[in-house]
Structure formats: C-alpha cells, structure tokens
Design a protein around this motif. Structure first.
Motif, PDB file in Angstrom:
ATOM      1  N   ALA A 212       0.837  -1.210   0.000  1.00 15.10           N
ATOM      2  CA  ALA A 212       0.000   0.000   0.000  1.00 15.10           C
ATOM      3  C   ALA A 212       0.866   1.252   0.000  1.00 15.10           C
ATOM      4  O   ALA A 212       0.901   2.012   0.964  1.00 15.10           O
ATOM      5  CB  ALA A 212      -0.928  -0.004   1.206  1.00 15.10           C
ATOM      6  N   ARG A 213       1.570   1.503  -1.096  1.00 15.51           N
ATOM      7  CA  ARG A 213       2.459   2.661  -1.166  1.00 15.51           C
ATOM      8  C   ARG A 213       1.737   3.917  -1.636  1.00 15.51           C
ATOM      9  O   ARG A 213       2.206   5.022  -1.405  1.00 15.51           O
ATOM     10  CB  ARG A 213       3.643   2.362  -2.097  1.00 15.51           C
ATOM     11  N   GLY A 214       0.608   3.758  -2.300  1.00 16.69           N
ATOM     12  CA  GLY A 214      -0.093   4.926  -2.802  1.00 16.69           C
ATOM     13  C   GLY A 214      -0.942   5.611  -1.743  1.00 16.69           C
ATOM     14  O   GLY A 214      -1.418   6.720  -1.947  1.00 16.69           O
ATOM     15  N   MET A 215      -1.138   4.958  -0.608  1.00 15.48           N
ATOM     16  CA  MET A 215      -1.993   5.514   0.437  1.00 15.48           C
ATOM     17  C   MET A 215      -1.231   6.567   1.233  1.00 15.48           C
ATOM     18  O   MET A 215      -0.027   6.453   1.461  1.00 15.48           O
ATOM     19  CB  MET A 215      -2.460   4.384   1.360  1.00 15.48           C
ATOM     20  N   HIS A 216      -1.958   7.605   1.640  1.00 13.77           N
ATOM     21  CA  HIS A 216      -1.363   8.649   2.479  1.00 13.77           C
ATOM     22  C   HIS A 216      -0.806   8.008   3.748  1.00 13.77           C
ATOM     23  O   HIS A 216      -1.472   7.187   4.388  1.00 13.77           O
ATOM     24  CB  HIS A 216      -2.431   9.680   2.822  1.00 13.77           C
ATOM     25  N   LEU A 217       0.440   8.363   4.135  1.00 13.09           N
ATOM     26  CA  LEU A 217       1.139   7.667   5.212  1.00 13.09           C
ATOM     27  C   LEU A 217       0.360   7.644   6.531  1.00 13.09           C
ATOM     28  O   LEU A 217       0.187   6.567   7.118  1.00 13.09           O
ATOM     29  CB  LEU A 217       2.525   8.269   5.412  1.00 13.09           C
ATOM     30  N   PRO A 218      -0.123   8.793   7.051  1.00 15.25           N
ATOM     31  CA  PRO A 218      -0.881   8.727   8.313  1.00 15.25           C
ATOM     32  C   PRO A 218      -2.108   7.839   8.214  1.00 15.25           C
ATOM     33  O   PRO A 218      -2.440   7.109   9.163  1.00 15.25           O
ATOM     34  CB  PRO A 218      -1.259  10.190   8.566  1.00 15.25           C
ATOM     35  N   LEU A 219      -2.803   7.878   7.069  1.00 20.77           N
ATOM     36  CA  LEU A 219      -3.979   7.028   6.883  1.00 20.77           C
ATOM     37  C   LEU A 219      -3.569   5.559   6.858  1.00 20.77           C
ATOM     38  O   LEU A 219      -4.242   4.706   7.452  1.00 20.77           O
ATOM     39  CB  LEU A 219      -4.690   7.403   5.582  1.00 20.77           C
ATOM     40  N   ALA A 220      -2.467   5.254   6.181  1.00 20.31           N
ATOM     41  CA  ALA A 220      -1.990   3.870   6.123  1.00 20.31           C
ATOM     42  C   ALA A 220      -1.638   3.363   7.519  1.00 20.31           C
ATOM     43  O   ALA A 220      -1.961   2.230   7.882  1.00 20.31           O
ATOM     44  CB  ALA A 220      -0.764   3.778   5.203  1.00 20.31           C
ATOM     45  N   GLN A 221      -0.982   4.200   8.309  1.00 25.97           N
ATOM     46  CA  GLN A 221      -0.623   3.801   9.669  1.00 25.97           C
ATOM     47  C   GLN A 221      -1.867   3.588  10.525  1.00 25.97           C
ATOM     48  O   GLN A 221      -1.911   2.670  11.348  1.00 25.97           O
ATOM     49  CB  GLN A 221       0.288   4.859  10.289  1.00 25.97           C
ATOM     50  N   LEU A 222      -2.883   4.431  10.346  1.00 22.35           N
ATOM     51  CA  LEU A 222      -4.122   4.269  11.096  1.00 22.35           C
ATOM     52  C   LEU A 222      -4.819   2.962  10.723  1.00 22.35           C
ATOM     53  O   LEU A 222      -5.302   2.230  11.600  1.00 22.35           O
ATOM     54  CB  LEU A 222      -5.051   5.453  10.828  1.00 22.35           C
ATOM     55  N   VAL A 223      -4.861   2.656   9.438  1.00 19.78           N
ATOM     56  CA  VAL A 223      -5.481   1.403   8.990  1.00 19.78           C
ATOM     57  C   VAL A 223      -4.739   0.212   9.568  1.00 19.78           C
ATOM     58  O   VAL A 223      -5.347  -0.763  10.044  1.00 19.78           O
ATOM     59  CB  VAL A 223      -5.510   1.344   7.449  1.00 19.78           C
ATOM     60  N   GLN A 224      -3.406   0.258   9.547  1.00 21.52           N
ATOM     61  CA  GLN A 224      -2.615  -0.839  10.100  1.00 21.52           C
ATOM     62  C   GLN A 224      -2.866  -1.005  11.593  1.00 21.52           C
ATOM     63  O   GLN A 224      -2.985  -2.129  12.094  1.00 21.52           O
ATOM     64  CB  GLN A 224      -1.130  -0.585   9.843  1.00 21.52           C
ATOM     65  N   LEU A 225      -2.985   0.119  12.318  1.00 21.51           N
ATOM     66  CA  LEU A 225      -3.244   0.058  13.751  1.00 21.51           C
ATOM     67  C   LEU A 225      -4.610  -0.564  14.032  1.00 21.51           C
ATOM     68  O   LEU A 225      -4.745  -1.400  14.930  1.00 21.51           O
ATOM     69  CB  LEU A 225      -3.166   1.460  14.354  1.00 21.51           C
ATOM     70  N   VAL A 226      -5.614  -0.163  13.266  1.00 20.30           N
ATOM     71  CA  VAL A 226      -6.958  -0.721  13.455  1.00 20.30           C
ATOM     72  C   VAL A 226      -6.955  -2.223  13.194  1.00 20.30           C
ATOM     73  O   VAL A 226      -7.532  -3.010  13.965  1.00 20.30           O
ATOM     74  CB  VAL A 226      -7.974  -0.001  12.544  1.00 20.30           C
TER      75      VAL A 226
END
Length: 304
Positions: A212-226
């Motif tokens: 998931a490189r195209g996703m905005h970094l903070p959003l990607a981190q939030l998704v991973q945390l969830v």
C-alpha cells in the motif's frame, strides 16, 4: 526488640504479607535460634532470604491459572505476530531482485532477517507439537538474533520507533515461552479458528506494509493500527481474563514504542530516545497489568 531481630524483620518484610502472616514468626524464630552470638545477619543468610522472597513473589505472580494461561496465549500468538516485522525483509528482497546483477552483498543484507522470522515460526510450531525445551531455546535464539541484526545493520533496522516494539515483543514472547505452559496450552484455550484469525491479521498487515504505497502515510498507519488491534482482540478472546491480559502484552510494545518515539522526536529529545523508548512500553505494560488485575477482581467483568 534487639538490633538483630529488627534486621531480620526488615529482611522478612520482603516476603508477601500473606506469606508473613502464616510463616513469618516461625521463620524469625528459626533465624534467631541459628544466629548464635551474631549481632547482624550473615551475608549468605541475607542472600538466601532475599532470593527466597523473590521466589515466593514470582510463584504468586504466576500462581493463578489466568496468568499462566495469558502467558501461554502470548507464547503462541506473539511469534506469529512478530512475522509482521518481516515486511522490511520482503521490501528489501523485492528491491534487490530488481537490480541488475543481483550483487551478493545486497542479497546477504536483504536476507539477514530471514533466520529471525524462521526461528520464531519454528519455535511456535515446536511448542504446539509439545517440544517445549526446543521451542524455548529457539525463542531466546530468535530474540538474540533480532537484537544482533538490529545492532549490526542500523541503517536499515535500527529505526527505534519501529524496531523497539518488535524487540520488546520478542523479549515478552521468549519470557512467555519460558515460564508458561506453552503454545500447546494456548491452542487448546483458543481453538484453531482464533489462531487462523491472527494468521489472517498478520497476512493483511504484511500486505498493507509492503504494497500500500499509494496511500497517504498517516492514513496507512491508522489502517494498520486498526487491523492490528481488532485482529489481536479477536484472536485473544478478550471476554476472558487471560485473553485480556494476553492482548495487553501483545499490543503494548507495538503501540507504545512508536508513540513515545514520535513525542520525543517532536521534543528533540533524541539523546534519551533509545533508553526511554524501551522503558516506557515496559512501564505501560506493568501499569495496565496492575489496573487490569484490579479491574478483573470485580465479578461484573466476566459478563461480557
């Protein structure tokens, strides 16, 4: 009360109150009878009393089935969760494979982590198969290997905001492997489908981290945390005390370490970062474990 008795009572105060209420006066009498003409406790005697207090408190800490079961769950799920840390290895292998000539040095660097993740996976499998000594030995070997790789290759691995969480989880997993009944007990408690939930969670996290490189970094981190929190909660069966404790041990280092690193980075507190980033998650784990223990003492918590 003479000075010798006062010193003995100070040493006996290291023992838990319940133990002192039952055995304290008897132990004091034996110590005073064997003291002879001494005015202070002997060095060997002092060490024996201190070590005895440590052993009694350790047995009480792990004495309940809920605590041992919690550590058993950690011993099964933590090695699998640690495989999420292999995302950096996957990225490095993919990068090197695209290079012309595939230089040997680059391949050795990319594959440096593979023994770590392989050892953790093997430790979990051996534990489920009942080979407890072998699984414990592999757990500590994998922990030592993770530390070695992180220290020897700091350019790629020693980003403390990421690596510290995995190192702490690795230590927690090795301790759980050592002192708990092991992964086989955890599998009996959780069942295969909850184990499958965590395996799926790890697969999703690996996919998110590596693709998931195209996703905005903070959003990607939030998704991973969830995904991480939901997957661990579902796999640990948090309706039980042992499940709640296991979830705490699994999540605390992975969540607390990046938060501490981010805060200290904003404060430009980099000189103390390596120490604090390890100390805080441990303190958080112990603090919440105490609160969880107090909370679990109330009967209404079982009605979930």
């Amino acid at each position: 009360m003479n000075d010798l008795e006062r010193r003995y009572r100070r040493l006996l105060a290291l023992y838990p109150r319940a133990h002192r209420d039952v055995h304290g006066e008897e132990m004091l009498g034996v110590l005073l009878d064997g003291a002879g003409n001494r005015s202070t406790p002997g060095k060997t005697e002092t060490l024996d009393l201190v070590w005895g207090a440590v052993q009694v408190r350790w047995r009480q800490t792990l004495g309940g089935h809920g605590r041992r079961d919690a550590l058993a769950i950690v011993s099964l799920l933590a090695p699998l969760l640690l495989l999420t840390g292999a995302a950096s290895t996957v990225r490095e292998i993919r990068t090197v494979s695209r290079m012309d000539g595939w230089p040997l040095r680059m391949w050795l660097s990319a594959l440096a982590d593979v023994p770590v993740w392989t050892a953790w996976l093997a430790a979990a499998v051996l534990g489920v198969c009942g080979l407890r000594r072998a699984s414990v030995a592999l757990a500590w070997l994998a922990t030592a290997a993770l530390l070695s790789v992180a220290i020897l290759d700091p350019a790629r691995h020693w980003a403390v905001d990421v690596t510290a969480g995995w190192v702490l989880l690795s230590v927690f997993a090795a301790v759980a492997m050592t002192v708990s009944p092991g992964p086989r007990r955890a599998l009996a408690l959780l069942g295969r489908w909850r184990l499958a939930i965590l395996v799926s969670t790890v697969a999703v996290l690996l996919a998110l981290t590596t693709t998931a490189r195209g996703m905005h970094l903070p959003l990607a981190q939030l998704v991973q945390l969830v995904v991480l929190v939901v997957g661990v909660f579902a796999a640990c069966r948090i309706s039980t005390r042992s499940g709640r404790r296991a979830a705490l041990i699994l999540l605390a280092p992975l969540i607390a370490a990046p938060i501490v690193a981010r805060v200290l980075g904003q404060l430009d507190a980099y000189p103390v970062l390596p120490v604090v980033i390890y100390a805080v998650p441990i303190a958080v784990t112990l603090g919440f474990a105490f609160l969880l223990h107090r909370f679990d003492r109330h009967p209404h918590t079982n009605r979930i």
